[in-house]
Design a protein around this motif. Structure first.
Motif, PDB file in Angstrom:
ATOM      1  N   HIS A   6       2.023 -45.622  21.294  1.00 49.20           N
ATOM      2  CA  HIS A   6       1.853 -45.460  19.846  1.00 49.20           C
ATOM      3  C   HIS A   6       2.935 -46.263  19.129  1.00 49.20           C
ATOM      4  CE1 HIS A   6       0.055 -43.281  16.423  1.00 49.20           C
ATOM      5  NE2 HIS A   6       1.221 -43.535  15.866  1.00 49.20           N
ATOM      6  N   THR A   7       2.496 -47.145  18.231  1.00 51.58           N
ATOM      7  CA  THR A   7       3.421 -47.949  17.435  1.00 51.58           C
ATOM      8  C   THR A   7       3.350 -47.498  15.984  1.00 51.58           C
ATOM      9  OG1 THR A   7       3.186 -49.861  18.912  1.00 51.58           O
ATOM     10  CG2 THR A   7       4.021 -50.284  16.691  1.00 51.58           C
ATOM     11  N   LEU A   8       4.484 -47.119  15.431  1.00 50.26           N
ATOM     12  CA  LEU A   8       4.578 -46.681  14.035  1.00 50.26           C
ATOM     13  C   LEU A   8       5.644 -47.516  13.343  1.00 50.26           C
ATOM     14  CD1 LEU A   8       4.011 -44.757  11.667  1.00 50.26           C
ATOM     15  CD2 LEU A   8       5.586 -43.111  12.716  1.00 50.26           C
ATOM     16  N   ILE A   9       5.220 -48.291  12.336  1.00 51.33           N
ATOM     17  CA  ILE A   9       6.149 -49.177  11.617  1.00 51.33           C
ATOM     18  C   ILE A   9       6.090 -48.852  10.133  1.00 51.33           C
ATOM     19  CG2 ILE A   9       6.708 -51.566  11.005  1.00 51.33           C
ATOM     20  CD1 ILE A   9       5.562 -52.449  13.676  1.00 51.33           C
ATOM     21  N   ILE A  10       7.255 -48.648   9.535  1.00 53.00           N
ATOM     22  CA  ILE A  10       7.365 -48.401   8.100  1.00 53.00           C
ATOM     23  C   ILE A  10       8.277 -49.463   7.508  1.00 53.00           C
ATOM     24  CG2 ILE A  10       8.078 -46.750   6.327  1.00 53.00           C
ATOM     25  CD1 ILE A  10       7.671 -44.571   8.583  1.00 53.00           C
ATOM     26  N   VAL A  11       7.717 -50.289   6.632  1.00 48.70           N
ATOM     27  CA  VAL A  11       8.489 -51.333   5.950  1.00 48.70           C
ATOM     28  C   VAL A  11       8.620 -50.896   4.495  1.00 48.70           C
ATOM     29  CG1 VAL A  11       8.670 -53.796   5.451  1.00 48.70           C
ATOM     30  CG2 VAL A  11       7.493 -53.042   7.522  1.00 48.70           C
ATOM     31  N   GLU A  12       9.815 -50.498   4.113  1.00 50.87           N
ATOM     32  CA  GLU A  12      10.024 -49.980   2.763  1.00 50.87           C
ATOM     33  C   GLU A  12       9.958 -51.105   1.716  1.00 50.87           C
ATOM     34  OE1 GLU A  12       9.938 -47.045   1.792  1.00 50.87           O
ATOM     35  OE2 GLU A  12      10.666 -45.678   3.348  1.00 50.87           O
ATOM     36  N   LYS A  13      10.075 -50.737   0.446  1.00 49.05           N
ATOM     37  CA  LYS A  13       9.909 -51.676  -0.667  1.00 49.05           C
ATOM     38  C   LYS A  13      10.851 -52.868  -0.540  1.00 49.05           C
ATOM     39  CE  LYS A  13       8.454 -48.126  -3.986  1.00 49.05           C
ATOM     40  NZ  LYS A  13       8.792 -47.426  -5.249  1.00 49.05           N
ATOM     41  N   ASN A  14      10.313 -54.049  -0.881  1.00 44.53           N
ATOM     42  CA  ASN A  14      11.099 -55.289  -0.935  1.00 44.53           C
ATOM     43  C   ASN A  14      11.744 -55.641   0.412  1.00 44.53           C
ATOM     44  OD1 ASN A  14      10.869 -55.765  -3.927  1.00 44.53           O
ATOM     45  ND2 ASN A  14      11.954 -53.807  -3.973  1.00 44.53           N
ATOM     46  N   ALA A  15      11.137 -55.192   1.503  1.00 44.54           N
ATOM     47  CA  ALA A  15      11.672 -55.481   2.832  1.00 44.54           C
ATOM     48  C   ALA A  15      10.752 -56.460   3.560  1.00 44.54           C
ATOM     49  CB  ALA A  15      11.839 -54.200   3.634  1.00 44.54           C
ATOM     50  N   LYS A  16      11.212 -56.939   4.724  1.00 44.07           N
ATOM     51  CA  LYS A  16      10.458 -57.967   5.450  1.00 44.07           C
ATOM     52  C   LYS A  16      10.660 -57.798   6.943  1.00 44.07           C
ATOM     53  CE  LYS A  16      10.316 -63.021   6.084  1.00 44.07           C
ATOM     54  NZ  LYS A  16      10.982 -64.302   5.720  1.00 44.07           N
ATOM     55  N   LEU A  17       9.557 -57.969   7.711  1.00 44.62           N
ATOM     56  CA  LEU A  17       9.626 -57.845   9.170  1.00 44.62           C
ATOM     57  C   LEU A  17       8.549 -58.693   9.821  1.00 44.62           C
ATOM     58  CD1 LEU A  17      10.466 -56.410  11.883  1.00 44.62           C
ATOM     59  CD2 LEU A  17       8.785 -54.651  11.325  1.00 44.62           C
ATOM     60  N   HIS A  18       8.896 -59.317  10.949  1.00 42.69           N
ATOM     61  CA  HIS A  18       7.916 -59.910  11.869  1.00 42.69           C
ATOM     62  C   HIS A  18       8.022 -59.137  13.174  1.00 42.69           C
ATOM     63  CE1 HIS A  18       6.342 -63.639  14.282  1.00 42.69           C
ATOM     64  NE2 HIS A  18       5.517 -62.614  14.314  1.00 42.69           N
ATOM     65  N   PHE A  19       6.919 -58.502  13.567  1.00 38.02           N
ATOM     66  CA  PHE A  19       6.885 -57.712  14.794  1.00 38.02           C
ATOM     67  C   PHE A  19       5.915 -58.367  15.770  1.00 38.02           C
ATOM     68  CE2 PHE A  19       5.542 -54.263  17.597  1.00 38.02           C
ATOM     69  CZ  PHE A  19       6.758 -53.635  17.875  1.00 38.02           C
ATOM     70  N   ILE A  20       6.370 -58.529  17.028  1.00 39.36           N
ATOM     71  CA  ILE A  20       5.573 -59.177  18.063  1.00 39.36           C
ATOM     72  C   ILE A  20       5.236 -58.156  19.146  1.00 39.36           C
ATOM     73  CG2 ILE A  20       5.464 -61.047  19.753  1.00 39.36           C
ATOM     74  CD1 ILE A  20       7.681 -62.457  18.144  1.00 39.36           C
ATOM     75  N   GLU A  21       3.969 -58.147  19.539  1.00 38.61           N
ATOM     76  CA  GLU A  21       3.501 -57.219  20.570  1.00 38.61           C
ATOM     77  C   GLU A  21       2.889 -58.030  21.702  1.00 38.61           C
ATOM     78  OE1 GLU A  21       0.710 -53.454  20.054  1.00 38.61           O
ATOM     79  OE2 GLU A  21      -0.422 -55.311  19.920  1.00 38.61           O
ATOM     80  N   GLY A  22       3.353 -57.770  22.913  1.00 40.24           N
ATOM     81  CA  GLY A  22       2.775 -58.421  24.085  1.00 40.24           C
ATOM     82  C   GLY A  22       2.251 -57.381  25.053  1.00 40.24           C
ATOM     83  N   CYS A  23       1.149 -57.680  25.748  1.00 44.49           N
ATOM     84  CA  CYS A  23       0.532 -56.724  26.671  1.00 44.49           C
ATOM     85  C   CYS A  23       0.001 -57.469  27.885  1.00 44.49           C
ATOM     86  CB  CYS A  23      -0.647 -55.994  26.026  1.00 44.49           C
ATOM     87  SG  CYS A  23      -0.443 -55.519  24.299  1.00 44.49           S
ATOM     88  N   SER A  24       0.168 -56.881  29.076  1.00 46.76           N
ATOM     89  CA  SER A  24      -0.454 -57.469  30.264  1.00 46.76           C
ATOM     90  C   SER A  24      -0.542 -56.423  31.370  1.00 46.76           C
ATOM     91  CB  SER A  24       0.319 -58.701  30.769  1.00 46.76           C
ATOM     92  OG  SER A  24       1.584 -58.317  31.288  1.00 46.76           O
ATOM     93  N   ALA A  25      -1.345 -56.737  32.381  1.00 47.72           N
ATOM     94  CA  ALA A  25      -1.508 -55.854  33.541  1.00 47.72           C
ATOM     95  C   ALA A  25      -2.055 -56.680  34.696  1.00 47.72           C
ATOM     96  CB  ALA A  25      -2.465 -54.705  33.213  1.00 47.72           C
ATOM     97  N   PRO A  26      -1.711 -56.311  35.942  1.00 44.56           N
ATOM     98  CA  PRO A  26      -2.304 -56.988  37.100  1.00 44.56           C
ATOM     99  C   PRO A  26      -3.728 -56.510  37.315  1.00 44.56           C
ATOM    100  CG  PRO A  26      -0.892 -55.214  37.838  1.00 44.56           C
ATOM    101  CD  PRO A  26      -0.742 -55.284  36.339  1.00 44.56           C
ATOM    102  N   LYS A  27      -4.485 -57.261  38.097  1.00 43.02           N
ATOM    103  CA  LYS A  27      -5.888 -56.918  38.332  1.00 43.02           C
ATOM    104  C   LYS A  27      -6.039 -55.975  39.524  1.00 43.02           C
ATOM    105  CE  LYS A  27     -10.513 -58.841  38.824  1.00 43.02           C
ATOM    106  NZ  LYS A  27     -11.350 -60.046  38.912  1.00 43.02           N
ATOM    107  N   TYR A  28      -6.843 -54.951  39.317  1.00 40.93           N
ATOM    108  CA  TYR A  28      -7.229 -54.043  40.393  1.00 40.93           C
ATOM    109  C   TYR A  28      -8.755 -54.028  40.478  1.00 40.93           C
ATOM    110  CZ  TYR A  28      -2.406 -52.382  40.370  1.00 40.93           C
ATOM    111  OH  TYR A  28      -1.036 -52.313  40.441  1.00 40.93           O
TER     112      TYR A  28
END
Length: 466
Positions: A215-237
């Protein structure tokens, strides 16, 4: 001219796997006892357990979606919903167990942290095993931690926002997520704080026949700035794994958030993720998404433009090969005047892969003087692949500017012949066309992710001119 083959996405750096070592692995299936055990393992407060149990009740009442890809292979009785790795939460990579650390080394996470990130979170199976943030950001009041820590240390703000942007009854897999969620990231950017360097969380699923529900929860308050990067991977079964994460984003007045994702799951993964953002007055959320891997994906990020002058842009690419059914797109709700949205979606399908672009644009009665531009382009690399565009445009006022453009096509033999007449080989000509098609997306990604995307596409061509 003979047929030219294009190899599958090169997954060598993602399909390595560790032995399935764990501190605790939940029995397969889903019931009240399992949900209570997850909460007990995490030593959660009573209010969170109550949310979980309510979500389980909702899950049992809701039906599987029938309008998208076939989900019949997903059997919850064969999925372990919680796998606790043999690691606590660590603040230095040296403390992380060697096999897990080596995994993230191969994925380039520690190196990226040194060179281009303000903070990093790394999740392995169901728990975050590493988290860090630069000291100067802490002094500015920035909070970046794992969700379990947030539940303990910031209970009031978590209670106010958790499963509010994405309600539990949104669909069956949101209810599932809320019942068994584990791991993920919590980000709080105080008013007026502008981060110039991104934060990144990486989610790695190693255990077979299991699910990941961060679960990702991000709160960017007034006049603020953010770059958030999400990466995901898994091996094969050779058996199904499940990813049903949830992302809730709150972008307050006059703030800016860019959310970049590269999802590179293995081809036994059911990727049923949910992402939504609530956007305030004169605020902006930009989504940049690359969807690769997975057997089935159903993913439609959503922006809810509640404030006057709110903006959103979505830039996404999907690549489907043999045996893949990737159903992706975007949803935007214009709820206020002078709001704007721009959607630029591209897909590539090959070897019988199926790409579907599915979207919803709703401009409400009170969203006068709003603007929306939608462009979706699909490129099929052979005669057996499939591409569909299924837009829903719900415009409830006349005082808007709205455009929708869709293109579906194949690589033209004439284009290949033209480039070959200028000295390129058939392989290089085809690669140039496809990379050019993907370029508008890759240029929006962080540099290392743009390189990764080009490596993922990995157009190694075979064949010769007959």
């Amino acid at each position: 001219m003979s047929k030219t083959d294009i190899d599958d996405v090169n997954r060598n750096i993602y399909d390595f796997k560790n032995e399935d070592n764990y501190d605790f692995k939940m029995q397969k299936g889903l019931n009240e006892e399992i949900v209570k055990e997850i909460s007990k393992q995490k030593n959660e407060p009573k209010w969170m357990l109550e949310i979980r149990l309510k979500a389980l009740e909702t899950y049992n009442k809701l039906e599987l979606p029938t309008w998208g890809p076939d989900l019949s292979e997903l059997k919850m009785e064969e999925i372990a919903t919680y796998v606790k790795p043999k690691s606590k939460l660590n603040s230095t990579w040296e403390e992380v167990p060697e096999d897990i650390k080596n995994t993230f080394d191969k994925l380039g996470i520690p190196e990226a942290e040194k060179t281009s990130l303000a903070g990093v979170g790394a999740q392995y199976d169901s728990e975050v095993v590493y988290h860090s943030i630069k000291e100067d950001l802490i002094k500015q009041g920035v909070i970046y931690t794992d969700m379990e820590t947030a539940v303990r240390e910031y209970p009031e703000i978590v209670k106010e926002h958790f499963m509010k942007c994405v309600p539990i009854n949104d669909h069956k897999f949101v209810a599932l997520h809320a019942a068994v969620w584990s791991g993920g990231s919590y980000v709080y950017i105080p008013e007026g704080v502008k981060l110039e360097i991104p934060l990144q969380s990486y989610f790695r699923l190693n255990s077979p026949e299991s699910g990941q529900f961060e679960h990702t929860l991000i709160i960017v308050e007034k006049n603020a700035k953010l770059h958030f990067i999400e990466g995901c991977s898994a091996p094969k079964y050779n058996k199904v794994n499940l990813h049903a994460g949830c992302v809730e984003l709150y972008v307050k007045d006059n703030s800016y958030l860019r959310y970049s994702t590269i999802e590179n799951w293995s081809k036994n993964m059911m990727n049923l993720n949910t992402k939504k953002a609530i956007v305030g007055k004169n605020a902006q959320i930009d989504w940049v998404t690359g969807s690769f891997g997975s057997k089935v994906s159903m993913l439609y990020p959503m922006s809810i433009l509640n404030g006057e002058g709110a903006k959103t842009e979505y830039t996404g690419i999907t690549f489907a090969g043999e045996g893949q059914d990737l159903d992706t797109g975007f949803k935007v709700i214009h709820n206020a005047e002078n709001t704007s949205s721009v959607v630029n979606s591209k897909s590539i399908s090959k070897n019988g892969g199926a790409c579907t672009y599915r979207s919803l644009v709703r401009i409400s009665e009170n969203a006068k003087n709003s603007k929306c531009s939608v462009s979706c382009e699909s490129l099929m690399l052979d005669d057996i692949s499939k591409s569909d565009t299924i837009p829903v445009n719900d415009i409830r006022t006349d005082e808007v500017e709205f455009s929708h453009e869709a293109k579906i096509g194949k690589i033209s033999d004439k284009e290949i012949f033209y480039l070959m007449s200028r000295g390129l080989s058939e392989e290089d000509a085809k690669a140039m066309i496809v990379r050019g098609f993907a370029a508008p997306i890759s240029k929006e990604l962080p540099v290392e992710y743009a390189v990764e995307m080009n490596n993922l596409i990995n157009l190694e061509l075979e064949g010769s001119i007959g």
